[in-house]
Design a protein around this motif. Structure first.
Motif, mmCIF file in Angstrom:
data_model
loop_
_atom_site.group_PDB
_atom_site.id
_atom_site.type_symbol
_atom_site.label_atom_id
_atom_site.label_comp_id
_atom_site.label_asym_id
_atom_site.label_seq_id
_atom_site.Cartn_x
_atom_site.Cartn_y
_atom_site.Cartn_z
ATOM 1 N N GLU A 61 -13.454 -0.492 5.147
ATOM 2 C CA GLU A 61 -14.344 0.109 6.145
ATOM 3 C C GLU A 61 -15.568 -0.768 6.382
ATOM 4 O O GLU A 61 -16.003 -0.951 7.528
ATOM 5 C CB GLU A 61 -14.769 1.505 5.695
ATOM 6 N N VAL A 97 -15.291 6.089 1.457
ATOM 7 C CA VAL A 97 -15.516 5.631 2.830
ATOM 8 C C VAL A 97 -16.795 6.226 3.407
ATOM 9 O O VAL A 97 -17.528 5.564 4.153
ATOM 10 C CB VAL A 97 -14.298 5.974 3.712
ATOM 11 N N ILE A 126 -8.616 6.555 7.745
ATOM 12 C CA ILE A 126 -8.885 5.695 6.599
ATOM 13 C C ILE A 126 -7.722 4.724 6.388
ATOM 14 O O ILE A 126 -6.568 5.141 6.324
ATOM 15 C CB ILE A 126 -9.106 6.536 5.329
#
Length: 256
Positions: A29, A140, A156
């Motif tokens: 991320e 995340v 994700i």
């Protein structure tokens, strides 16, 4: 005109295999938002995992055993990192895990509140386990703004370790493992014993079903997981036992 400098990020990583694998969701991320240099401070045994994560620049060995405080040494480690990073993410919830980024003087230090770490962390998030039921969501979410909605699971990027074909072939050859059928890997051990472990008869039921579909089963873990792996094999029908291999204690983490 020169390119802008990439952000430099220090992540204090978790101390368990599964958590470290899931931490790759955070690394991915961060790289998705903006290309950056990510270094991960973690126990030395994590290096084989981190070397297979393309998002990570380097692994930094954390020279402390699990549970060791060692304030003087942590302070020295932190001071040695001064000026090297723009931001830190602290994934464990312990107070001691936030000390090195604090002593390193990293400007932004992000993590869940944990053991009352105000001051050590200056971007403190309050964890609502109902809003963030999954570990990957919690990892995340640290890369997002504090008031952002919880990340949806489908958004994700799943963990994906990078392994080259030569390494795979070498590991198979070392353990004399055939590659003619689909393989199901099972990791039946647990660090804190049977109370944290799925019962062996459930693992045996899964293994039996997989073998009935034409596959093979490999049982991974450390040497202390070998007894439970043997119990799983013993619970299989005798005709199926040749399709299951115990690798617990026989492989390095790198080979596994």
């Amino acid at each position: 005109m020169s390119e802008p400098r990439r952000p430099r990020i220090l992540v204090v990583g978790p101390s368990w295999v599964g958590d470290m694998v899931m931490a790759q969701t955070l690394f991915a991320e961060l790289q998705r938002q903006r290309p950056c240099d990510i270094d991960v401070l973690a126990p030395a045994w994590c290096r084989p995992l981190l070397s297979r994560m393309p998002e990570v620049r380097q692994a930094l060995d954390l020279p402390f055993g699990h549970g060791e405080l060692k304030l003087r040494q942590r302070r020295a480690e932190g001071r040695a990192l001064r000026g090297g990073y723009d931001r830190a993410f602290v994934l464990p919830n312990s107070l001691k895990s936030a000390l090195i980024p604090f002593w390193a003087g990293i400007p932004v230090r992000t993590g869940w509140r944990g053991e009352m770490r105000y001051g050590l962390l200056n971007d403190v998030r309050k964890l609502d386990k109902e809003r963030y039921p999954l570990m990957v969501q919690r990892f995340v979410a640290l890369a997002l703004e504090a008031d952002a909605p919880p990340p949806a699971l489908e958004s994700i990027q799943p963990p994906r370790l990078r392994v080259d074909s030569d390494a795979v072939a070498a590991a198979r050859a070392d353990q004399r493992l055939a590659d003619d059928r689909p393989v199901l890997g099972l990791c039946p051990g647990a660090e804190f014993g049977p109370s944290k472990r799925w019962p062996e008869y459930h693992y045996a039921a899964v293994a039996r079903h997989w073998i009935e579909q034409g596959g093979r089963v490999w049982l991974f873990g450390s040497a202390k997981d070998r007894p439970v792996a043997e119990q799983i094999i013993d619970a299989l029908p005798e005709a199926q036992r040749g399709e299951a291999a115990i690798l617990a204690g026989a492989t390095s983490l790198e080979q596994a």
